[in-house]
Structures are given as C-alpha cells and as structure tokens.
Design a protein around this motif. Structure first.
Motif, mmCIF file in Angstrom:
data_model
loop_
_atom_site.group_PDB
_atom_site.id
_atom_site.type_symbol
_atom_site.label_atom_id
_atom_site.label_comp_id
_atom_site.label_asym_id
_atom_site.label_seq_id
_atom_site.Cartn_x
_atom_site.Cartn_y
_atom_site.Cartn_z
ATOM 1 N N ALA A 1 -4.624 1.178 -1.450
ATOM 2 C CA ALA A 1 -3.435 0.328 -1.327
ATOM 3 C C ALA A 1 -3.740 -0.882 -0.457
ATOM 4 O O ALA A 1 -4.715 -0.894 0.323
ATOM 5 C CB ALA A 1 -2.266 1.113 -0.742
ATOM 6 N N ILE A 2 -2.896 -1.899 -0.593
ATOM 7 C CA ILE A 2 -2.906 -3.089 0.250
ATOM 8 C C ILE A 2 -1.471 -3.335 0.692
ATOM 9 O O ILE A 2 -0.546 -3.287 -0.126
ATOM 10 C CB ILE A 2 -3.454 -4.324 -0.502
ATOM 11 N N ALA A 3 -1.264 -3.572 1.979
ATOM 12 C CA ALA A 3 0.070 -3.888 2.486
ATOM 13 C C ALA A 3 0.304 -5.394 2.403
ATOM 14 O O ALA A 3 -0.609 -6.187 2.657
ATOM 15 C CB ALA A 3 0.223 -3.403 3.918
ATOM 16 N N THR A 4 1.516 -5.759 2.026
ATOM 17 C CA THR A 4 1.867 -7.176 1.885
ATOM 18 C C THR A 4 3.030 -7.500 2.806
ATOM 19 O O THR A 4 4.000 -6.737 2.902
ATOM 20 C CB THR A 4 2.253 -7.503 0.437
ATOM 21 N N LEU A 5 2.953 -8.637 3.472
ATOM 22 C CA LEU A 5 4.016 -9.132 4.342
ATOM 23 C C LEU A 5 4.376 -10.546 3.908
ATOM 24 O O LEU A 5 3.489 -11.403 3.797
ATOM 25 C CB LEU A 5 3.570 -9.138 5.807
#
Length: 378
Positions: free
Chosen positions: A242-246
C-alpha cells in the motif's frame, strides 16, 4: 380546369404544357424528361431530425416572399436556429455578390456532408493534432488540454476543441484522429467507454474513540484555511502492499507516504508522523480519514503531531472528495493489481511532483504547487 386554361394560368404555351404533361423523348443532346403525372418517389411522412428537400423548397419560396426566419420555422415546425443555420450553411453567393438560397443545391450540399464516418476537426488540423497527442502522452486529461488550448491560442478559434471532441477522437469507431493506444494514458486507461457503475457498499470498521466529521471545524469544511488534510490508502496486488496519500483540502497539494513495512495501524501511524512532522505549524490543522482499521492508532498520531483526526461516515467517500479524486489520478502511475512495494521513496516524490505541477480546474487552472507557493509566500 381544362388543359388550355391550366397552361394559361401557369403562363406557358399549350405546346410546352404538352411536353410537361406527356414528357419528352431524348433527341440529340437533349435528354428525356418523364411525364408530369408520373408517380413521384414518396418521401417518408414520419418526423425527421433532418430537413428534407420539400422543406428546403418551402424555405426558398418563403424567402422569395420576404418571410421572416421565425415565420418559416413556425410553418415547418422547426426551431428558428435550425432555419437560420440551414440558410447560412447551404446558401450560395451569386456573381453580383448577392446571397441566394437554392433548395436543390442546398440538398446536394447537405447530402454530401452527411456520410459517416468523416475526419474530425482534430484530424484536419496537424498542429492541433500534435498538441493534443503530445499532452495526452504527458497524461493530461482532455479537459486540461481543452483549457490549455484556450489559454495558449486565444486568437485562433481553429485551435480550440471541447473535451468531448477529444474523447470521441479516441473512442469513436472508424475515426483515425488520434492513436487508440493513447487511451492508456487517460485516468481510467480503458480501451472502451462505459457508463459509471454504482459504487460497492463499504462495510463499517470498528475504530475506537472516533471523532466524526460532523465535529470538524467550519474552516475545514469551506476550505477557507489551509492545513486541513484528507488521507487514504491505495492498495497493491492482492492487498499485500500500500501507499498512503495525503491531500491538502485548500490547495489540493499531494504528499505520498512510503509504507515499506506494511500498512497495519502501527506502520501507518509511524509513517504519517514522519511525513506530517516535516510540515510548518500552520499547515498542520486536521486530518480526515475513512473508518479503515489502518487508522486504529489515530490517538497516538494526534499526540505526536498535535493534529486531530476526524472520521467519515460509513460508505461516504464524497466526504473526502479531493483525496478520492487524487487516488484515481494516481492509478495512472500505480495501476491496480501491481506490487506497490517495488516503488522507492524517490519514485513517490517524483509522482507527487508531477501531479502537483498539473493545472486543476477547481483551482482556476492553477497548479497545486503554484497555489501552495502563493500561500507560503503570503
């Protein structure tokens, strides 16, 4: 009337009337003419979206009588703009410069334009074609390209198209305006257009001590103050990475968070703390997330960063609309079904920089980087 009376009423001789009535055989260079009482080819009686030859004859006759466009339109049951457009498109300029409407010539012109498919505006203009094709290769959306054309070619209307024209040039069968493989550069990457589907219902997740979005400050709701963020995860193949996005709500500025150790609650908490800690204090006001279990450690994140976390209602992705939109853009770089753990932090920085340099409609076609720079300069 008798035959002689009819000939006198029309204003012709009886000999000419006989030729009209009985036809005339071919003689030398003179071609044959059918009798006047021969059965004509019946036109369809059902309403048509196109003007017929009888309609064009009526228009020509009424124009000779100096009738207005609106009067002709009312008689034919058409819109006045339809009649005006027909006269403008299919009229003829005579030798003396006068504008004249000839119904049979107009019918031929209309028939010549009707066959499909035909080369569109993009295919007819090499400069326009190259501009659109090069920006599609840069993964610009058709709407972004459309507004870039308007801003760059302000005095050249031939260099302007709508975003739907670009979509049709890509997807319409029989056209060769743009290469079909460029559809892979669009947000969806689909080779065929399809209607929107109803989103799958999401299950609510049990996260303790949640503060709901209804308690979020008003300044975050109306995007009047920067520093309020929306966050989520994009998942890789079989949900193993996964990759977290802000995404910042006011400027739509994007930050990507590397998750090399998985996306359990502790890993997400530590990665978010490391990323948010790099921001100046006035850009750390709040964070909005969905009810995913990856944010079960939200209390520890808030203590470490002094940033409160607000949670959306179940099955309400529109409450984080900017983040959902950005996640869709990211799928061009991180397609579904791929392993996201292969991307390094440098790769994530490059992708974020490219997205932050794209013009956005919601920012009046400024880029998120430009809007954030203005904010920091102020």
């Amino acid at each position: 009337m008798s035959f002689a009376e009819a000939a006198r009423t029309v204003g012709i001789s009886t000999r000419t009337g006989e030729r009209w009535r009985n036809g005339r055989g071919a003689s030398g260079r003179i071609k044959a003419y059918p009798p006047i009482n021969a059965a004509p080819i019946a036109e369809p009686t059902a309403p048509s979206r196109y003007l017929r030859e009888t309609d064009r004859i009526h228009i020509a006759d009424r124009l000779q009588e100096k009738a207005t466009i609106r009067a002709i339109a009312a008689e034919l049951g058409r819109s006045p703009s339809t009649i005006s457009r027909e006269i403008r498109r299919n009229g003829t300029v005579l030798a003396d410069g006068r504008w004249h409407y000839r119904p049979y010539s107009a019918q031929r012109r209309a028939d010549a334009r009707r066959p499909r498919p035909k080369l569109g505006k993009i295919g007819q203009n090499p400069e326009l074609h190259d501009f659109i094709q090069s920006h599609l290769a840069l993964r610009w959306s058709p709407e972004q390209i459309c507004h870039a054309l308007r801003r760059r070619f302000t005095q050249r209307p031939e260099m302007r198209v709508s975003h739907e024209t670009i979509y049709q040039a890509l997807y319409s069968q029989g056209r060769a305006d743009l290469r079909r493989e460029l559809t892979q550069a669009l947000r969806t990457g689909r080779a065929r257009r399809r209607p929107r589907r109803q989103a799958d219902r999401r299950r609510s997740r049990a996260v303790k001590n949640m503060v709901m979005i209804s308690q979020r400050p008003t300044e975050a709701v109306d995007r009047s103050v920067a520093g309020h963020w929306e966050g989520d995860l994009i998942l890789g193949r079989k949900k193993h990475s996964a990759i977290a996005t802000l995404v910042e709500r006011s400027t739509r500025y994007l930050m990507l968070v590397h998750l090399p150790d998985g996306y359990n609650s502790a890993a997400v908490r530590d990665a978010l703390i490391a990323t948010v800690s790099t921001l100046p204090p006035h850009l750390k006001r709040s964070l909005t997330w969905d009810q995913g279990t990856e944010m079960a450690a939200h209390h520890g994140f808030s203590i470490a960063t002094n940033v409160p976390v607000y949670f959306c209602n179940p099955g309400s992705p529109w409450q984080r609309g900017s983040n959902e939109n950005t996640n869709g853009l990211l799928r061009q770089y991180f397609p579904k079904g791929t392993d996201l753990s292969t991307h390094t932090p440098e790769d994530l920085l490059a992708v974020a920089a490219e997205l932050n340099s794209r013009p956005r409609k919601t920012l009046s076609w400024e880029t998120p980087a430009e809007r954030l720079h203005k904010l920091l300069a102020a």
